[in-house]
Design a protein around this motif. Structure first.
Motif, short mmCIF file in Angstrom:
data_model
loop_
_atom_site.label_atom_id
_atom_site.label_comp_id
_atom_site.label_asym_id
_atom_site.label_seq_id
_atom_site.Cartn_x
_atom_site.Cartn_y
_atom_site.Cartn_z
N ALA A 154 -4.19 5.83 -0.14
CA ALA A 154 -3.25 5.01 -0.07
C ALA A 154 -3.28 3.28 -0.39
CB ALA A 154 -3.83 4.46 1.75
N ARG A 164 2.88 9.26 4.53
CA ARG A 164 3.35 10.13 5.58
C ARG A 164 4.49 10.93 5.33
NH1 ARG A 164 2.65 5.10 9.87
NH2 ARG A 164 3.27 4.20 8.34
N ILE A 191 -4.11 9.02 9.84
CA ILE A 191 -3.58 7.66 9.38
C ILE A 191 -2.78 7.06 10.67
CG2 ILE A 191 -1.14 7.04 8.46
CD1 ILE A 191 -1.72 9.22 6.21
N LEU A 228 -6.78 8.50 3.57
CA LEU A 228 -7.01 7.00 3.36
C LEU A 228 -7.35 6.02 1.63
CD1 LEU A 228 -8.41 6.77 6.90
CD2 LEU A 228 -6.74 6.13 5.47
N TYR A 282 -11.12 2.29 9.13
CA TYR A 282 -10.68 1.40 9.23
C TYR A 282 -12.20 -0.25 9.77
CZ TYR A 282 -8.31 -3.06 10.94
OH TYR A 282 -7.96 -4.82 11.51
N ASP A 338 10.76 3.71 6.55
CA ASP A 338 9.76 4.99 6.83
C ASP A 338 10.42 5.03 7.25
OD1 ASP A 338 7.61 6.13 7.98
OD2 ASP A 338 6.42 4.61 9.16
N LEU A 368 -3.65 3.68 11.36
CA LEU A 368 -3.12 1.91 11.06
C LEU A 368 -2.63 1.42 12.78
CD1 LEU A 368 -0.25 3.08 9.30
CD2 LEU A 368 -1.48 1.24 9.12
N ASN A 412 0.97 -1.06 0.29
CA ASN A 412 -0.02 0.03 -0.10
C ASN A 412 0.73 1.52 0.35
OD1 ASN A 412 0.92 0.77 2.85
ND2 ASN A 412 -0.41 -1.17 3.09
N PHE A 468 0.80 4.02 2.11
CA PHE A 468 1.35 4.28 3.82
C PHE A 468 1.86 5.09 3.82
CE2 PHE A 468 -2.69 2.15 4.66
CZ PHE A 468 -3.79 3.16 5.53
N ASN A 469 3.57 4.37 3.82
CA ASN A 469 5.32 5.37 4.08
C ASN A 469 5.11 6.10 3.04
OD1 ASN A 469 5.99 3.19 6.04
ND2 ASN A 469 6.85 2.07 5.10
#
Length: 352
Positions: free
Chosen positions: A272, A19, A56, A269, A225, A285, A60, A13, A15-16
């Motif tokens: 991602a 961010r 995020i 979201l 989520y 990360d 997470l 995904n 996400f890293n």
């Protein structure tokens, strides 16, 4: 639907990468602010990028909680991620910045230095945000203006299991309960914003950015989520809706407090899970280290008047390269090592 049950998050995904993009935008905003640059290019507010972090985190960290074997395991995992890099960076700059202080060795390492170190190690940056004789000639003399968010982040980590406990005790539908939390947080932010506009008292801006005002974003991440299947199914529609809502929030600032929790959540979201454009980062990360490091590095660039000698654009890229290299070093030498130990311990427990 079983509430607080672990879900399979699509891999890979983005996400890293998301961010890191948010951290980069905060970096740019602080570069502009610390350099006292007047530019229309930063059309999005820096705090909105920080709010994206909270969304995020809500997603997470809630996922981490759902997968944790116990409350103790949950807090240990959070501590391993947050504490090592934070403590290292606070201690490092508290010592290293002596070399740019206007004071002598004995004057620098006195009670004010100790107060800075202890208050920041306790995540109370507001108690002592400056170091003695450091950055006195800068436009802003705060050593690290990013640290306030870590206190809020930790408070959200603590609030998560507490809110779930209260939700179960209330026996309300979880979406109704957490919807109420979001509404209360929005009302709080709206009240602070109204008081700031009517009185001009800057303290209301400070109150607005405390946990009560940020909880709407964190809880939105939690709720999305729980609705992960719908987020993935309708990710493109949500992204378009999020962009439209954010534009509306900027056009009608008075309504921003009510709109932004939904707008920012509907942007970050779904993004991602759209494509795999963030796959190149893999498990690296550095966004957290980047976020913690960038402010004092930019302060050093202002202190040494780098932009005046090289020009703004070269100074920007040199600062960006410097923060990136330091972030990679911090991640590989400090942050990653504690996460690797955690994974090794989990494997060992599974074998036993």
């Amino acid at each position: 639907m079983e509430f607080a049950a672990p879900k399979n998050i699509q891999q890979p995904n983005n996400f890293n990468a998301l961010r890191l993009i948010l951290a980069l935008y905060v970096f740019l905003c602080h570069f502009v602010d610390l350099s006292a640059i007047d530019t229309p290019l930063m059309f999005l507010d820096g705090p909105d990028a920080v709010r994206g972090f909270f969304v995020i985190s809500g997603f997470l960290i809630y996922s981490s909680y759902c997968r944790s074997s116990s409350l103790k395991s949950y807090f240990i995992k959070r501590g391993r991620r947050i504490f090592p890099s934070y403590f290292f960076i606070v201690i490092f700059f508290s010592v290293a910045l002596f070399f740019v202080s206007s004071l002598t060795l004995s004057e620098y390492f006195g009670k004010d230095w100790l107060k800075y170190l202890l208050s920041n190690m306790a995540f109370l940056n507001f108690v002592q945000p400056t170091l003695p004789g450091v950055f006195e000639g800068n436009h802003i003399d705060v050593v690290n203006g990013s640290l306030w968010t870590i206190k809020i982040e930790l408070m959200c980590y603590i609030a998560l299991p507490l809110l779930l406990f209260l939700c179960r005790k209330s026996r309300l539908n979880p979406f109704l309960f957490f919807g109420g939390v979001i509404v209360l947080s929005i009302v709080y932010s709206f009240a602070c914003d109204m008081l700031l506009r009517s009185t001009g008292d800057i303290r209301y801006a400070v109150y607005a950015r405390q946990i009560a005002g940020q909880l709407a974003y964190f809880v939105m991440g939690m709720m999305l989520y729980e609705l992960l299947h719908l987020v993935i199914m309708h990710r493109y529609k949500l992204l378009v809706a999020g962009v439209a809502l954010l534009a509306l929030a900027y056009m009608v600032p008075a309504a921003g407090s009510a709109i932004k929790p939904f707008a920012i959540s509907f942007i970050v979201l779904p993004a991602a899970f759209i494509g795999r454009w963030g796959f190149w980062l893999g498990s690296t990360d550095i966004s957290y280290d980047f976020y913690l490091l960038h402010f004092p590095v930019l302060q050093l660039f202002v202190h040494f008047k780098v932009a005046e000698s090289t020009g703004l654009v070269p100074a920007l890229f040199i600062a960006l390269a410097t923060v990136t290299v330091l972030s990679l070093a911090s991640w590989h030498l400090v942050g990653k090592r504690f996460l690797v130990r955690r994974r090794q311990a989990e494997v060992g427990n599974a074998v036993r």
